[in-house]
Design a protein around this motif. Structure first.
Motif: not given
Length: 185
Positions: A30-54
């Motif tokens: 459960g802790r690993r799944a929560g960490a993976g979801a948070r990591l995935l969420s951070l990755g999506v946020q970074a991609a969206v911010m990079a696209a907006a900046l571009a």
């Protein structure tokens, strides 16, 4: 039978026995799944911010190019009239300015030597056609009493003022391009 213990809480058994190995694995997963979801969420946020900046940088670059082209065209139109002017100079006021173009036509002294005549209504009757004489420079018909000039080389006649302006620029007849030679008396 005793109710199952809450996840992460003390064991329901009063004996104080350690948790079952099965419960520990579920908690770790459960802790690993929560960490993976948070990591995935951070990755999506970074991609969206990079696209907006571009996109922002793309629009900023397009706006900069557009403004630069406006600036260049405004400078070209603003300086269009003054591009060929000679800048004022203190020494230029004491001496006359040099001629802009070399003289290619006849001088005023040469123009005075060309023959002139006053047009009369009998000149119109002596021409071969019945239509009145027409000045080929200004395209107006001749009137009695006007001053006309006949060119010696070809005999074509024009208003004196019209042909004089022409001959100052070009030493040739406006109709047939015959060279106008001034006879010296």
């Amino acid at each position: 039978m005793a109710p199952p213990a809450a996840a992460g809480g003390p064991s329901a058994s009063s004996s104080g026995a350690p948790e079952a190995p099965h419960h520990r694995d579920v908690a770790k997963r459960g802790r690993r799944a929560g960490a993976g979801a948070r990591l995935l969420s951070l990755g999506v946020q970074a991609a969206v911010m990079a696209a907006a900046l571009a996109l922002f940088l793309l629009f900023a670059a397009a706006a900069a190019v557009f403004l630069l082209s406006l600036l260049v065209s405004a400078r070209a139109f603003r300086h269009h009239g003054s591009r060929y002017r000679v800048p004022p100079d203190a020494s230029a006021s004491s001496s006359p300015p040099p001629p802009l173009l070399p003289s290619v036509g006849l001088s005023t002294a040469d123009l005075r030597l060309l023959p002139c005549f006053a047009y009369s209504s009998c000149d119109a009757s002596s021409t071969s056609s019945s239509s009145p004489r027409l000045c080929a420079v200004c395209l107006e018909t001749a009137r009695a009493g006007e001053r006309w000039r006949a060119l010696p080389a070809c005999g074509h006649a024009f208003h004196a003022a019209c042909v004089d302006r022409w001959l100052v620029r070009s030493p040739a007849c406006p109709v047939c391009r015959a060279a106008v030679a001034v006879s010296v008396r």
